[in-house]
Enzyme design. Structure first.
Site, short mmCIF file in Angstrom:
data_model
loop_
_atom_site.label_atom_id
_atom_site.label_comp_id
_atom_site.label_asym_id
_atom_site.label_seq_id
_atom_site.Cartn_x
_atom_site.Cartn_y
_atom_site.Cartn_z
N HIS A 16 0.84 -1.20 0.00
CA HIS A 16 0.00 0.00 0.00
C HIS A 16 0.88 1.26 0.00
O HIS A 16 2.04 1.22 0.40
CB HIS A 16 -0.92 0.02 1.23
CG HIS A 16 -1.86 -1.13 1.27
ND1 HIS A 16 -2.99 -1.18 0.49
CD2 HIS A 16 -1.84 -2.28 1.99
CE1 HIS A 16 -3.63 -2.31 0.73
NE2 HIS A 16 -2.95 -2.99 1.64
N LYS B 148 15.33 -9.35 0.61
CA LYS B 148 16.28 -9.14 -0.48
C LYS B 148 16.48 -10.46 -1.21
O LYS B 148 16.29 -11.53 -0.63
CB LYS B 148 17.62 -8.64 0.06
CG LYS B 148 17.54 -7.27 0.68
CD LYS B 148 18.89 -6.80 1.14
CE LYS B 148 18.74 -5.42 1.78
NZ LYS B 148 19.98 -4.93 2.35
N ARG C 229 19.35 -13.83 5.73
CA ARG C 229 20.70 -13.60 5.20
C ARG C 229 21.30 -14.97 4.87
O ARG C 229 20.89 -15.99 5.42
CB ARG C 229 21.57 -12.84 6.19
CG ARG C 229 21.78 -13.56 7.50
CD ARG C 229 22.59 -12.72 8.49
NE ARG C 229 22.69 -13.37 9.77
CZ ARG C 229 23.51 -14.37 10.07
NH1 ARG C 229 24.32 -14.85 9.16
NH2 ARG C 229 23.52 -14.90 11.27
#
Length: 197
Positions: free
Chosen positions: A117, A168, A182
């Site tokens: 949003h 990521k 990670r």
């Protein structure tokens, strides 16, 4: 009047879109009906269940299976490869597009969220959203309770540890875990156990 297909193409560009249009509301309602039909078909022949998925998703490979319950936002932006298995309570918000490769396993309660949003409260109240794609490579294993956020690519052969939040991209051939996820280590020949079916 803007068609649903035109809105879909606009959403896939990553630009802001109006999440409250009648066409998108209708598309989400259709997805609820089809996912409900799919979830209710548990125990019926696999071919019948996959036929429902083919009406719901953009593309479906061979031997695609979601344990109940499965939910998605639209369905028409999800492409799944061959030999896919998702354990129960899989959720996919697919505005930005979700592509899943071959031989992929999901643990229970995996969520993939391509949509977001607007940050500004007034824009958010007016229905402003944007979306970015998620790509899951081949031979990936995603542990239970994992959240994968928009714009992420998970490389071939990667493993995502349970409870992780992937913000990521994750390279191929590694184990990644944590909040945020990670890389912990590479997957090597030492990981082979010698198992043969």
């Amino acid at each position: 009047m803007v068609t649903l297909e035109a809105q879909r193409e606009h959403i896939l560009t990553g630009r802001m879109y109006n999440d409250l249009t009648p066409e998108l509301i209708g598309a989400r309602a259709r997805a609820v009906l089809l996912t409900s039909e799919y979830n209710d078909s548990f125990g019926r022949p696999q071919a019948e269940r996959e036929a429902v998925l083919r009406r719901l998703l953009r593309s479906v490979g061979r031997e695609c299976h979601f344990e109940p319950t499965f939910r998605c936002e639209f369905g028409f932006n999800i492409s799944v490869g061959d030999h896919f298995y998702a354990n129960f309570d899989c959720v996919m918000l697919d505005g930005g597009g979700i592509t899943i490769g071959d031989h992929v396993l999901f643990g229970p309660r995996v969520g993939i969220y391509t949509s977001n949003h607007a940050v500004d409260a007034a824009e958010r109240a007016a229905g402003a959203c944007y979306a970015k794609p998620v790509v899951i490579g081949n031979n990936v294993w995603v542990g239970g309770g994992v959240t994968i956020n928009q714009g992420v690519t998970v490389g071939d052969g990667a493993i995502i540890g349970s409870g992780s939040v992937v913000t990521k991209s994750v390279p191929a051939g590694v184990i990644a875990a944590g909040v945020p996820a990670r890389v912990l280590r590479e997957i090597t020949a030492a990981d082979r156990t010698g198992y043969r079916p």
